[in-house]
Design a protein around this motif. Structure first.
Motif, mmCIF file in Angstrom:
data_model
loop_
_atom_site.group_PDB
_atom_site.id
_atom_site.type_symbol
_atom_site.label_atom_id
_atom_site.label_comp_id
_atom_site.label_asym_id
_atom_site.label_seq_id
_atom_site.Cartn_x
_atom_site.Cartn_y
_atom_site.Cartn_z
ATOM 1 N N CYS A 15 -84.975 -41.495 -26.795
ATOM 2 C CA CYS A 15 -84.939 -40.668 -27.999
ATOM 3 C C CYS A 15 -83.548 -40.747 -28.637
ATOM 4 O O CYS A 15 -82.548 -40.495 -27.965
ATOM 5 C CB CYS A 15 -85.268 -39.229 -27.620
ATOM 6 N N LEU A 22 -89.086 -41.635 -23.650
ATOM 7 C CA LEU A 22 -90.143 -41.700 -24.658
ATOM 8 C C LEU A 22 -91.477 -42.012 -24.002
ATOM 9 O O LEU A 22 -91.549 -42.852 -23.101
ATOM 10 C CB LEU A 22 -89.809 -42.768 -25.705
ATOM 11 N N CYS A 30 -90.958 -37.750 -27.475
ATOM 12 C CA CYS A 30 -89.856 -37.564 -26.532
ATOM 13 C C CYS A 30 -90.266 -36.519 -25.506
ATOM 14 O O CYS A 30 -90.650 -35.395 -25.868
ATOM 15 C CB CYS A 30 -88.586 -37.133 -27.264
ATOM 16 N N TYR A 37 -92.286 -39.758 -32.903
ATOM 17 C CA TYR A 37 -91.860 -40.955 -33.619
ATOM 18 C C TYR A 37 -93.084 -41.820 -33.884
ATOM 19 O O TYR A 37 -93.788 -42.195 -32.944
ATOM 20 C CB TYR A 37 -90.835 -41.745 -32.794
ATOM 21 N N PRO A 44 -91.960 -49.501 -33.274
ATOM 22 C CA PRO A 44 -91.371 -48.183 -33.042
ATOM 23 C C PRO A 44 -90.413 -47.790 -34.168
ATOM 24 O O PRO A 44 -89.538 -48.564 -34.556
ATOM 25 C CB PRO A 44 -90.612 -48.366 -31.717
ATOM 26 N N LEU A 46 -87.662 -45.391 -34.791
ATOM 27 C CA LEU A 46 -86.827 -44.551 -33.943
ATOM 28 C C LEU A 46 -85.556 -44.100 -34.649
ATOM 29 O O LEU A 46 -84.433 -44.335 -34.184
ATOM 30 C CB LEU A 46 -86.502 -45.299 -32.637
ATOM 31 N N PRO A 50 -86.946 -38.820 -37.902
ATOM 32 C CA PRO A 50 -87.952 -39.832 -38.250
ATOM 33 C C PRO A 50 -88.696 -39.565 -39.542
ATOM 34 O O PRO A 50 -88.909 -40.485 -40.345
ATOM 35 C CB PRO A 50 -88.905 -39.805 -37.036
ATOM 36 N N ALA A 256 -84.670 -48.845 -36.526
ATOM 37 C CA ALA A 256 -83.757 -47.801 -36.059
ATOM 38 C C ALA A 256 -82.408 -47.969 -36.724
ATOM 39 O O ALA A 256 -82.085 -49.022 -37.282
ATOM 40 C CB ALA A 256 -83.603 -47.870 -34.536
ATOM 41 N N PRO A 262 -81.365 -46.112 -30.307
ATOM 42 C CA PRO A 262 -82.323 -45.502 -29.379
ATOM 43 C C PRO A 262 -82.458 -46.296 -28.070
ATOM 44 O O PRO A 262 -83.569 -46.620 -27.643
ATOM 45 C CB PRO A 262 -83.621 -45.523 -30.175
#
Length: 267
Positions: A15, A22, A30, A37, A44, A46, A50, A256, A262
């Motif tokens: 997370c 996760l 999380c 997420y 993903p 992340l 989010p 991300a 993450p």
């Protein structure tokens, strides 16, 4: 490329808010703080915030495609008002059609961003938090999509050689490519150095969605609008983006922000 069930990838991710473990599924949760997420086109998503980040990207997509439609309308108006030379009229027709079609293609490509989970009005998230760099537009590095996947090998080869020399003869093990953009360097390193696992991370969903499709052996058709077109037909060119071959298993895109990465400590 189903990241939701790949246990190897999820042992590396955590997370970005609290570093908790996760739990992947239809959405990722999380186990420590309960933040959800989404998976966007199977990737993903992340960001530490989010939904704020997703709302912000949707605003940027809407703004860009609205401007494309407005530009198409301006080309049509110019065509109706004053253009008389056949070459000018043909250029305006081409650009008007291409702008409208480009907006449609971008909306379709990025539809998974809107479909992940219901959101409040994206503008509400923009008012609450500035989660993305102001200068990072949806198409800030748009030319890299074409450079990576359809312009030829010269620039991509030069980029790979720099990394190849830096790695030397060492086994690359697990590799993270930060700011992976359209994904070609990550693809080349994975294909030619065979790391145990490679994660390509970027905060731009357009780049990562295209990269995922290239890794999977898919094709994407998007317009290039050259700055110095060579002839009438080159003012707007519908390009066929594709990888030389599907990537071998073990390469994963992640959307991300590297400033709140993450990843499990030491991964």
């Amino acid at each position: 490329m189903d990241t939701s069930t790949d246990t190897g990838l999820w042992t590396l991710l955590c997370c970005p808010r609290c570093a908790g473990a996760l739990e992947p599924g239809a959405a990722v949760v999380c186990s420590a703080c309960g933040t959800r997420y989404p998976l966007v086109d199977g990737i993903p998503w992340l960001f530490a915030e989010p939904e704020a980040a997703r709302g912000e990207w949707l605003v940027r997509l809407r703004e860009f495609t609205t401007e494309l439609e407005a530009q198409a309308a301006r080309y049509r108006a110019a065509l109706e008002e004053a253009a008389s030379r056949p070459a000018t009229r043909n250029r305006l027709k081409l650009l008007s059609s291409a702008c409208s079609d480009h907006a449609r293609r971008l909306r379709s490509l990025l539809a998974p961003l809107d479909a992940a989970e219901p959101l409040a009005a994206p503008e509400a998230y923009r008012a609450l938090v500035a989660s993305l760099p102001a200068g990072q537009g949806l198409t800030s590095y748009y030319a890299n999509l074409h450079r990576d996947w359809c312009w030829g090998a010269e620039e991509n080869e030069a980029a790979f050689r720099v990394i190849d020399v830096a790695l030397g003869a060492a086994d690359p093990g697990r590799v993270l490519v930060v700011g992976a953009g359209a994904g070609r360097l990550a693809y080349d390193v994975h294909a030619r150095r065979s790391p145990a696992m490679l994660v390509a991370a970027d905060l731009n969903p357009l780049m990562m969605i295209v990269a995922r499709r290239m890794f999977s052996g898919g094709r994407v058709h998007l317009y290039e609008f050259p700055l110095a077109p060579r002839d009438l037909a080159s003012h707007a060119v519908l390009r066929d983006l594709r990888a030389p071959a599907p990537a071998a298993p073990g390469i994963y895109p992640v959307i991300a922000d590297a400033s709140r990465a993450p990843f499990v400590t030491g991964a």
